[in-house]
Enzyme design. Structure first.
Site, PDB file in Angstrom:
ATOM      1  N   THR A 188      33.324   1.992  75.639  1.00 21.66           N
ATOM      2  CA  THR A 188      34.515   1.446  75.268  1.00 21.66           C
ATOM      3  C   THR A 188      35.062   0.418  76.380  1.00 21.66           C
ATOM      4  O   THR A 188      35.594  -0.813  75.962  1.00 21.66           O
ATOM      5  CB  THR A 188      35.595   2.477  75.107  1.00 21.66           C
ATOM      6  N   ASN A 247      40.350   8.065  70.145  1.00 22.15           N
ATOM      7  CA  ASN A 247      39.596   9.393  70.264  1.00 22.15           C
ATOM      8  C   ASN A 247      38.375   9.240  70.362  1.00 22.15           C
ATOM      9  O   ASN A 247      37.393   9.096  69.557  1.00 22.15           O
ATOM     10  CB  ASN A 247      39.757  10.027  68.943  1.00 22.15           C
ATOM     11  N   GLU A 248      37.732   9.516  71.825  1.00 25.44           N
ATOM     12  CA  GLU A 248      36.419   9.196  72.333  1.00 25.44           C
ATOM     13  C   GLU A 248      35.682  10.299  71.681  1.00 25.44           C
ATOM     14  O   GLU A 248      36.282  11.536  71.429  1.00 25.44           O
ATOM     15  CB  GLU A 248      36.273   8.955  73.670  1.00 25.44           C
ATOM     16  N   PRO A 249      34.297  10.344  71.771  1.00 26.98           N
ATOM     17  CA  PRO A 249      33.592  11.737  71.797  1.00 26.98           C
ATOM     18  C   PRO A 249      33.950  12.681  72.501  1.00 26.98           C
ATOM     19  O   PRO A 249      34.446  12.561  73.865  1.00 26.98           O
ATOM     20  CB  PRO A 249      32.099  11.088  72.378  1.00 26.98           C
TER      21      PRO A 249
END
Length: 641
Positions: free
Chosen positions: A183, A164-166
């Site tokens: 990442t 769950n990235e920014p």
């Protein structure tokens, strides 16, 4: 040993969720594994399943190792355990070395009695139009078991949990996501380059994670300290998805001391409680105050102390001007133009001993260029001042040479042999085999011995040129080629005994008064940390039987990426503009690492630029505190063993 969460609200008032801190990742991992095992045992006694949400990466590896030990030695059974993994790269075949299926089998499932029908990992082989229904079914499957009993998490440097990235929403479910560039850079070593890292992944959503009955986020080492601080103390923001965990009543952060080191109660404890004002704490606080207010140390006032949480220090140790003078003098005494000690001088206020006037020094370089990049000016200064300086290159560094460069050197050898009317058939056969291998080489596939040899020789030649330029005779240039380096490419279970024995033999041969070693510990599994541990173990063993070790000082240097904090520095070696230029030319000898190195890290600047900027920043920090203005400063911390 655990440092428990204190009841003193003042000490943890910046922290917005529960935090448990352990002395190291080993202790913390055992504690987490015990919580998991206790739940499995309790549920098993009632004939119930235990539903675990599992993570991958380096963080949970020791937890899984402890669970395996509990299974094999204490009878912990996984027959009633159901698992759901957080994520998987997309696309990704399950038998690929980088797949999370392969990871989980190697780290846990192949070693316990779990029913593989109870194991669930996102499918990286799906067609894109199959992903949405798969994700919906994944969520439904979790719900069918009554939800996750425990979800374990790591945290990425972007603040991601799972993938769950920014920008992820707090109510997001399992879905296909695009990976952040950072990442992918962090994963690049596993894939043999960022260009080989998938751009997408299937991940559980933050909303899915929130439904777990217990959430344990683990983080180890200094590298995670800054993002942990944001997650624990920062405002809730989609820019740092882990901050959403502040909204959960079921979450706990489990940290080692290094990962917790940026939290306010450790980094600046005077802001949250009365302190025991030791000399190191006073130095740290005064430097922090000067840097925060952007004032020289000698211009700090009592009002500055009182308005910034340091009234206790002013009251107990004041007047503040006396404190300022003491700290100014301590900082000034770290500065020396004599890194090997100034002969026949008063050394009571100097970082190094005056005697013996000519010291035997070893600079240990984990890779063949760390010596000149990290402490090239000091290296040259030691040689110029007449010390018996040795350099020991601990690894060949062969992984950091481009395949095309290796072919070019092989072609040169063939052409040179022909020019000398020497047989070249064997060289040509090796060359042709190498070209054939490279045409089908897979990402991160280990090179054959011949190719590794060529790459190692390229770096060896560059290192010799750099050390000669620094002023060393050839007999003082040592190539250790420690065995762990190549063994680690094919096995994660590496024994270091032969590396330690080899290091002991070199130390015994030189009997140094000074040892310089790389002190970059942000990545505890990186080559620098492994190399340091080998040196330290060798010195500790020798100290038991060798008198000379008692007079051997161990100095740590850092690389081109970051520097020691000013309050940590014990020896600061200033460089003139001319010495900075000499250091640059020494770095230039490492031509295979110039322009675009194989493993550039997060910084696009060339190594020589990084090194010069870093040392100039250190010099500026000293100057801003009111010290003399230098072109550059190389910094060192003494390790007492």
């Amino acid at each position: 040993m655990t440092i428990t969460r204190l009841n003193l609200l003042d000490e943890t008032r910046f922290e917005k969720l529960p935090v448990s801190i352990y002395v190291d990742d080993n202790t913390a991992s055992v504690a987490v594994a015990k919580r998991i095992a206790d739940l499995i045992t309790a549920n098993g006694a009632e004939g119930k399943h235990t539903v675990l949400g599992l993570a991958t990466g380096a963080t949970p590896v020791k937890v899984y190792a402890e669970l395996i030990r509990l299974h094999k030695e204490e009878g912990l059974s996984f027959k009633n355990v159901v698992t759901f993994n957080l994520d998987e790269y997309y696309p990704m075949k399950p038998n690929a070395a980088q797949s999370y299926v392969a990871f989980m089998k190697a780290q846990l499932f192949d070693h316990v009695d779990i029913n593989m029908d109870n194991v669930h990992i996102p499918d990286g082989t799906l067609a894109e139009d199959e992903i949405v229904p798969f994700c919906a079914a994944y969520e439904k499957k979790i719900s069918s078991y009554g939800g996750l009993d425990i979800q374990i998490l790591g945290i990425g440097r972007t603040g991601h949990i799972g993938f769950n990235e920014p920008g992820s929403a707090p109510n997001s479910g399992t879905r296909l996501v695009t990976l952040d560039d950072l990442t992918r850079r962090d994963a690049s070593r596993d894939f043999g380059g960022k260009e080989n890292v998938p751009t997408k992944a299937i991940t559980m959503g933050i909303g899915t994670i929130f439904k777990a009955k217990q959430i344990i986020l683990m983080a180890w080492n200094k590298k995670k300290a800054s993002i942990v601080k944001k997650a624990v103390e920062g405002e809730i923001s989609s820019e740092v998805p882990a901050t959403y965990l502040q909204l959960s009543n079921n979450v706990e952060f489990v940290l080692d001391q290094d990962a917790a080191s940026d939290l306010t109660r450790f980094a600046t404890p005077w802001l949250v409680k009365d302190c025991e004002w030791t000399a190191p704490q006073i130095k740290k606080a005064v430097i922090w105050l000067a840097q925060t207010l952007q004032k020289p140390v000698l211009k700090l006032t009592e009002e500055d102390y009182n308005n910034n949480g340091m009234a206790q220090l002013a009251t107990e140790k004041g007047p503040v001007y006396n404190i300022n003078i003491d700290i100014f003098n301590k900082i000034q005494h770290t500065i020396t133009g004599w890194p090997g000690g100034k002969p026949h001088a008063d050394d009571s206020q100097r970082p190094e001993r005056a005697e013996p006037a000519k010291k035997r020094s070893i600079v240990f370089s984990p890779h063949p260029d760390d010596d000149v990049i990290s402490m090239g000016g000091t290296f040259i200064r030691l040689a110029d001042q007449g010390h018996d300086v040795h350099v020991a290159y601990q690894t060949s560094g062969n992984t950091a040479v481009w395949d095309e460069d290796a072919l070019r050197f092989m072609e040169f050898n063939i052409d040179f042999a022909k020019a000398q009317n020497q047989p070249s058939e064997k060289l040509e056969a090796i060359y042709n085999e190498t070209r054939s291998f490279l045409e089908t080489k897979q990402p991160n596939q280990p090179d054959p011995l011949e190719l590794r040899t060529v790459k190692g020789l390229i770096r060896k030649g560059e290192a010799i040129a750099g050390a000669r330029f620094a002023g060393l005779p050839d007999q003082n240039i040592h190539f250790m080629d420690l065995p762990f380096y190549d063994r680690g490419k094919v096995s994660k279970n590496v024994d270091f005994e032969d590396d330690i024995q080899q290091t002991m033999a070199l130390l015994q041969k030189v009997k140094p008064h000074q040892v310089f070693a790389a002190g970059d510990f942000a990545d505890p599994h990186g080559t620098h940390k492994v190399c340091f541990n080998i040196i330290l173990e060798a010195l500790v063993r020798l100290k038991k039987s060798e008198d000379w070790v008692k007079d051997c000082w161990l100095w740590l240097y850092r690389g081109a990426w970051h520097e020691f904090e000013i309050d940590e520095i014990e020896m600061a070696v200033p460089l003139s503009p001319q010495e900075v230029l000499r250091k640059r030319h020494a770095i230039f000898k490492h031509q295979s690492q110039k322009d675009i190195p194989v493993f550039p890290g997060d910084d696009a600047r060339e190594f020589w630029v990084r090194a010069e900027d870093r040392t100039r920043e250190t010099a500026k920090a000293y100057n801003d505190l009111g010290l003399a203005e230098y072109e550059a400063i190389e910094a060192f911390v003494r390790w007492r063993y």
